[in-house]
Scaffold this motif. Structure first.
Motif, PDB file in Angstrom:
ATOM      1  N   LYS A   1     -42.578  -7.909  96.123  1.00 19.59           N
ATOM      2  CA  LYS A   1     -41.582  -8.974  96.061  1.00 19.59           C
ATOM      3  C   LYS A   1     -40.608  -8.937  97.233  1.00 19.59           C
ATOM      4  O   LYS A   1     -39.750  -9.800  97.349  1.00 19.59           O
ATOM      5  N   THR A   2     -40.742  -7.930  98.076  1.00 24.90           N
ATOM      6  CA  THR A   2     -39.850  -7.829  99.229  1.00 24.90           C
ATOM      7  C   THR A   2     -40.610  -7.735 100.544  1.00 24.90           C
ATOM      8  O   THR A   2     -40.028  -7.398 101.569  1.00 24.90           O
TER       9      THR A   2
ATOM     10  N   GLN B   1     -34.290 -10.061  95.626  1.00 26.24           N
ATOM     11  CA  GLN B   1     -34.961  -8.805  95.266  1.00 26.24           C
ATOM     12  C   GLN B   1     -34.312  -7.620  95.970  1.00 26.24           C
ATOM     13  O   GLN B   1     -34.127  -6.552  95.383  1.00 26.24           O
TER      14      GLN B   1
END
Length: 182
Positions: free
Chosen positions: A75-76, A150
């Motif tokens: 997610k990053t 995030q």
């Protein structure tokens, strides 16, 4: 901010989001000096804070933190189209369209990095005309903001860099396209 200052911001941020090896570290003071020519205190503060923090971290730890955050973090990760389709076939089409957008603006990419790699997009933004940059970031601002959220959730120092990106977007007049409108 004028065009030259915007270029400084995007090139500095692009560098700061690149792999933090020794060569990268050697350019931090140059980046710090350049960013202090920018007439946006919030951007300068975010980038300066990040640089001062990252300079206190030993090289090995800095590199491990980067890999953990951006290479292993689904997610990053810094590939902004990944959130839309992951590794699916549709992503290939989106990447091709991105390459065509760059080419239309007179920006040549290499095959070293995918066209949705955020540092490459920021480098494009540093050199391309605003008429090409604004629509690109309006398309992907939500994805970039998701990475920022995030990073904030895990209290990453890189959050300051993403905050600076959005301050620059504000200066450019980038208005993110609402999700589901594309």
């Amino acid at each position: 901010m004028d065009q030259e200052q915007m270029q400084t911001v995007f090139l500095c941020i692009s560098h700061l989001l690149s792999y933090p090896d020794e060569e990268w570290a050697n350019l931090l003071d140059d980046c710090l000096e350049a960013i202090h020519t920018v007439q946006n205190d919030a951007i300068v503060n975010n980038i300066s804070t990040f640089i001062h923090h990252i300079q206190t971290i030993p090289a090995q730890q800095r590199m491990e933190q980067y890999v953990e955050t951006f290479d292993f973090g689904k997610k990053t990760n810094l590939y902004v189209t990944y959130m839309n389709t992951g590794e699916q076939r549709e992503r290939g089409l989106e990447l091709l369209q991105l390459k065509q957008r760059y080419k239309a603006a007179g920006f040549d990419t290499t095959d070293q990095e995918l066209p949705d790699y955020l540092p490459l997009m920021l480098e494009f933004a540093a050199y391309a005309e605003q008429q090409y940059v604004v629509p690109l970031f309006e398309t992907y601002a939500n994805n970039i903001d998701e990475i920022r959220k995030q990073l904030a959730a895990i209290e990453s120092p890189y959050t300051a860099i993403f905050d600076a990106i959005f301050l620059a977007f504000e200066e450019l007049g980038v208005k993110p396209i609402p999700k589901g409108s594309v």
